[in-house]
Design a protein around this motif. Structure first.
Motif, PDB file in Angstrom:
ATOM      1  N   ALA A  33       0.828  -1.208   0.000  1.00  0.00           N
ATOM      2  CA  ALA A  33       0.000   0.000   0.000  1.00  0.00           C
ATOM      3  C   ALA A  33       0.861   1.256   0.000  1.00  0.00           C
ATOM      4  O   ALA A  33       0.534   2.238  -0.680  1.00  0.00           O
ATOM      5  N   MET A  34       1.943   1.246   0.736  1.00  0.00           N
ATOM      6  CA  MET A  34       2.823   2.411   0.774  1.00  0.00           C
ATOM      7  C   MET A  34       3.492   2.641  -0.582  1.00  0.00           C
ATOM      8  O   MET A  34       3.601   3.780  -1.032  1.00  0.00           O
ATOM      9  N   ILE A  35       3.936   1.588  -1.232  1.00  0.00           N
ATOM     10  CA  ILE A  35       4.532   1.732  -2.567  1.00  0.00           C
ATOM     11  C   ILE A  35       3.477   2.200  -3.555  1.00  0.00           C
ATOM     12  O   ILE A  35       3.704   3.101  -4.357  1.00  0.00           O
ATOM     13  N   LEU A  36       2.304   1.603  -3.501  1.00  0.00           N
ATOM     14  CA  LEU A  36       1.227   1.945  -4.431  1.00  0.00           C
ATOM     15  C   LEU A  36       0.787   3.398  -4.267  1.00  0.00           C
ATOM     16  O   LEU A  36       0.421   4.051  -5.233  1.00  0.00           O
ATOM     17  N   SER A  37       0.847   3.915  -3.064  1.00  0.00           N
ATOM     18  CA  SER A  37       0.442   5.297  -2.831  1.00  0.00           C
ATOM     19  C   SER A  37       1.578   6.288  -3.071  1.00  0.00           C
ATOM     20  O   SER A  37       1.362   7.493  -3.003  1.00  0.00           O
ATOM     21  N   GLY A  38       2.782   5.791  -3.326  1.00  0.00           N
ATOM     22  CA  GLY A  38       3.909   6.670  -3.608  1.00  0.00           C
ATOM     23  C   GLY A  38       4.695   7.088  -2.389  1.00  0.00           C
ATOM     24  O   GLY A  38       5.574   7.950  -2.482  1.00  0.00           O
ATOM     25  N   MET A  39       4.411   6.493  -1.253  1.00  0.00           N
ATOM     26  CA  MET A  39       5.084   6.880  -0.016  1.00  0.00           C
ATOM     27  C   MET A  39       6.436   6.181   0.167  1.00  0.00           C
ATOM     28  O   MET A  39       7.325   6.728   0.777  1.00  0.00           O
ATOM     29  N   GLY A  40       6.580   4.991  -0.330  1.00  0.00           N
ATOM     30  CA  GLY A  40       7.806   4.228  -0.146  1.00  0.00           C
ATOM     31  C   GLY A  40       7.597   3.088   0.824  1.00  0.00           C
ATOM     32  O   GLY A  40       6.666   3.109   1.632  1.00  0.00           O
ATOM     33  N   PRO A  41       8.477   2.076   0.775  1.00  0.00           N
ATOM     34  CA  PRO A  41       8.299   0.890   1.621  1.00  0.00           C
ATOM     35  C   PRO A  41       8.684   1.172   3.076  1.00  0.00           C
ATOM     36  O   PRO A  41       9.434   2.088   3.375  1.00  0.00           O
ATOM     37  N   LEU A  42       8.143   0.354   3.966  1.00  0.00           N
ATOM     38  CA  LEU A  42       8.518   0.430   5.380  1.00  0.00           C
ATOM     39  C   LEU A  42       9.666  -0.521   5.681  1.00  0.00           C
ATOM     40  O   LEU A  42      10.595  -0.165   6.393  1.00  0.00           O
ATOM     41  N   ALA A  43       9.586  -1.725   5.139  1.00  0.00           N
ATOM     42  CA  ALA A  43      10.627  -2.731   5.370  1.00  0.00           C
ATOM     43  C   ALA A  43      11.655  -2.671   4.241  1.00  0.00           C
ATOM     44  O   ALA A  43      11.297  -2.569   3.073  1.00  0.00           O
ATOM     45  N   THR A  44      12.913  -2.715   4.609  1.00  0.00           N
ATOM     46  CA  THR A  44      13.983  -2.718   3.617  1.00  0.00           C
ATOM     47  C   THR A  44      14.195  -4.143   3.129  1.00  0.00           C
ATOM     48  O   THR A  44      14.422  -5.048   3.935  1.00  0.00           O
ATOM     49  N   PRO A  45      14.118  -4.368   1.803  1.00  0.00           N
ATOM     50  CA  PRO A  45      14.329  -5.723   1.300  1.00  0.00           C
ATOM     51  C   PRO A  45      15.779  -6.170   1.527  1.00  0.00           C
ATOM     52  O   PRO A  45      16.696  -5.375   1.376  1.00  0.00           O
ATOM     53  N   VAL A  46      15.934  -7.439   1.886  1.00  0.00           N
ATOM     54  CA  VAL A  46      17.256  -7.959   2.215  1.00  0.00           C
ATOM     55  C   VAL A  46      17.770  -8.877   1.119  1.00  0.00           C
ATOM     56  O   VAL A  46      18.917  -8.751   0.681  1.00  0.00           O
ATOM     57  N   THR A  47      16.944  -9.798   0.647  1.00  0.00           N
ATOM     58  CA  THR A  47      17.399 -10.766  -0.350  1.00  0.00           C
ATOM     59  C   THR A  47      17.358 -10.152  -1.748  1.00  0.00           C
ATOM     60  O   THR A  47      16.686  -9.137  -1.990  1.00  0.00           O
ATOM     61  N   LEU A  48      18.068 -10.776  -2.662  1.00  0.00           N
ATOM     62  CA  LEU A  48      18.097 -10.298  -4.049  1.00  0.00           C
ATOM     63  C   LEU A  48      16.703 -10.355  -4.663  1.00  0.00           C
ATOM     64  O   LEU A  48      16.278  -9.407  -5.338  1.00  0.00           O
ATOM     65  N   GLY A  49      15.980 -11.429  -4.429  1.00  0.00           N
ATOM     66  CA  GLY A  49      14.625 -11.552  -4.968  1.00  0.00           C
ATOM     67  C   GLY A  49      13.705 -10.458  -4.450  1.00  0.00           C
ATOM     68  O   GLY A  49      12.919  -9.879  -5.202  1.00  0.00           O
ATOM     69  N   ALA A  50      13.825 -10.157  -3.164  1.00  0.00           N
ATOM     70  CA  ALA A  50      12.992  -9.108  -2.571  1.00  0.00           C
ATOM     71  C   ALA A  50      13.356  -7.746  -3.144  1.00  0.00           C
ATOM     72  O   ALA A  50      12.477  -6.918  -3.410  1.00  0.00           O
ATOM     73  N   LYS A  51      14.630  -7.506  -3.356  1.00  0.00           N
ATOM     74  CA  LYS A  51      15.057  -6.233  -3.929  1.00  0.00           C
ATOM     75  C   LYS A  51      14.576  -6.081  -5.369  1.00  0.00           C
ATOM     76  O   LYS A  51      14.107  -5.007  -5.761  1.00  0.00           O
ATOM     77  N   LEU A  52      14.684  -7.151  -6.144  1.00  0.00           N
ATOM     78  CA  LEU A  52      14.218  -7.093  -7.533  1.00  0.00           C
ATOM     79  C   LEU A  52      12.703  -6.900  -7.595  1.00  0.00           C
ATOM     80  O   LEU A  52      12.197  -6.125  -8.407  1.00  0.00           O
ATOM     81  N   PHE A  53      11.986  -7.600  -6.731  1.00  0.00           N
ATOM     82  CA  PHE A  53      10.533  -7.432  -6.713  1.00  0.00           C
ATOM     83  C   PHE A  53      10.163  -6.018  -6.295  1.00  0.00           C
ATOM     84  O   PHE A  53       9.310  -5.376  -6.912  1.00  0.00           O
ATOM     85  N   ALA A  54      10.780  -5.509  -5.224  1.00  0.00           N
ATOM     86  CA  ALA A  54      10.443  -4.179  -4.712  1.00  0.00           C
ATOM     87  C   ALA A  54      10.717  -3.110  -5.768  1.00  0.00           C
ATOM     88  O   ALA A  54       9.912  -2.197  -5.965  1.00  0.00           O
ATOM     89  N   GLY A  55      11.823  -3.211  -6.467  1.00  0.00           N
ATOM     90  CA  GLY A  55      12.148  -2.240  -7.514  1.00  0.00           C
ATOM     91  C   GLY A  55      11.183  -2.311  -8.682  1.00  0.00           C
ATOM     92  O   GLY A  55      10.704  -1.280  -9.172  1.00  0.00           O
ATOM     93  N   THR A  56      10.882  -3.520  -9.108  1.00  0.00           N
ATOM     94  CA  THR A  56       9.959  -3.700 -10.228  1.00  0.00           C
ATOM     95  C   THR A  56       8.556  -3.247  -9.858  1.00  0.00           C
ATOM     96  O   THR A  56       7.879  -2.571 -10.641  1.00  0.00           O
ATOM     97  N   TYR A  57       8.131  -3.577  -8.652  1.00  0.00           N
ATOM     98  CA  TYR A  57       6.802  -3.177  -8.193  1.00  0.00           C
ATOM     99  C   TYR A  57       6.710  -1.655  -8.067  1.00  0.00           C
ATOM    100  O   TYR A  57       5.692  -1.053  -8.393  1.00  0.00           O
ATOM    101  N   ALA A  58       7.779  -1.021  -7.605  1.00  0.00           N
ATOM    102  CA  ALA A  58       7.788   0.433  -7.480  1.00  0.00           C
ATOM    103  C   ALA A  58       7.693   1.099  -8.859  1.00  0.00           C
ATOM    104  O   ALA A  58       6.955   2.073  -9.033  1.00  0.00           O
ATOM    105  N   LEU A  59       8.410   0.583  -9.842  1.00  0.00           N
ATOM    106  CA  LEU A  59       8.312   1.124 -11.204  1.00  0.00           C
ATOM    107  C   LEU A  59       6.908   0.936 -11.765  1.00  0.00           C
ATOM    108  O   LEU A  59       6.337   1.842 -12.378  1.00  0.00           O
ATOM    109  N   TYR A  60       6.356  -0.243 -11.560  1.00  0.00           N
ATOM    110  CA  TYR A  60       5.003  -0.529 -12.018  1.00  0.00           C
ATOM    111  C   TYR A  60       4.005   0.437 -11.387  1.00  0.00           C
ATOM    112  O   TYR A  60       3.145   1.001 -12.063  1.00  0.00           O
ATOM    113  N   CYS A  61       4.122   0.648 -10.081  1.00  0.00           N
ATOM    114  CA  CYS A  61       3.180   1.529  -9.379  1.00  0.00           C
ATOM    115  C   CYS A  61       3.316   2.972  -9.847  1.00  0.00           C
ATOM    116  O   CYS A  61       2.315   3.694  -9.949  1.00  0.00           O
ATOM    117  N   GLY A  62       4.529   3.407 -10.133  1.00  0.00           N
ATOM    118  CA  GLY A  62       4.720   4.760 -10.642  1.00  0.00           C
ATOM    119  C   GLY A  62       4.036   4.958 -11.979  1.00  0.00           C
ATOM    120  O   GLY A  62       3.381   5.984 -12.215  1.00  0.00           O
TER     121      GLY A  62
END
Length: 119
Positions: free
Chosen positions: A57-86
């Motif tokens: 919800a925070m990414i979708l609303s443009g606020m940014g994530p609360l939890a910092t992704p640790v694994t490579l998969g989580a980082k790739l998903f978070a980045g891709t999801y953020a681009l998609y939401c933008g």
């Protein structure tokens, strides 16, 4: 679906139906996108459902994530999801504003046509 240049301006109830239909479509897209984000954060970042919801919800609303992704998969998903939401925000703004822009431009066109015919 939309009136042509030569057609009269659509009645207010038709216009409001268009606005409602576009709003409903936007809400469905937001709900599906939120669900995808929750699944991704739950799977890749190993977050619980509540935390996955908050992060998506925070990414979708443009606020940014609360939890910092640790694994490579989580980082790739978070980045891709953020681009998609933008991009989704821009797309949904167009969907929601389209009936208003069309009505405004159609009204200007009708006013211009009426001015040409006047003696």
């Amino acid at each position: 679906m939309w009136e042509r240049r030569s057609d009269a301006l659509a009645p207010r109830r038709v216009f409001l139906r268009r606005v409602g239909r576009n709003l409903l479509a936007a809400l469905v897209v937001v709900a599906v996108s939120l669900g995808i984000g929750m699944l991704g954060y739950h799977h890749y970042a190993r977050l619980g459902w509540a935390d996955a919801y908050v992060n998506a919800a925070m990414i979708l609303s443009g606020m940014g994530p609360l939890a910092t992704p640790v694994t490579l998969g989580a980082k790739l998903f978070a980045g891709t999801y953020a681009l998609y939401c933008g991009l989704l925000v821009v797309f949904l703004a167009g969907v929601l504003l389209a009936p208003f822009a069309h009505r405004l431009l159609h009204r200007f066109h009708l006013d211009r046509e009426a001015g040409k015919r006047a003696p």
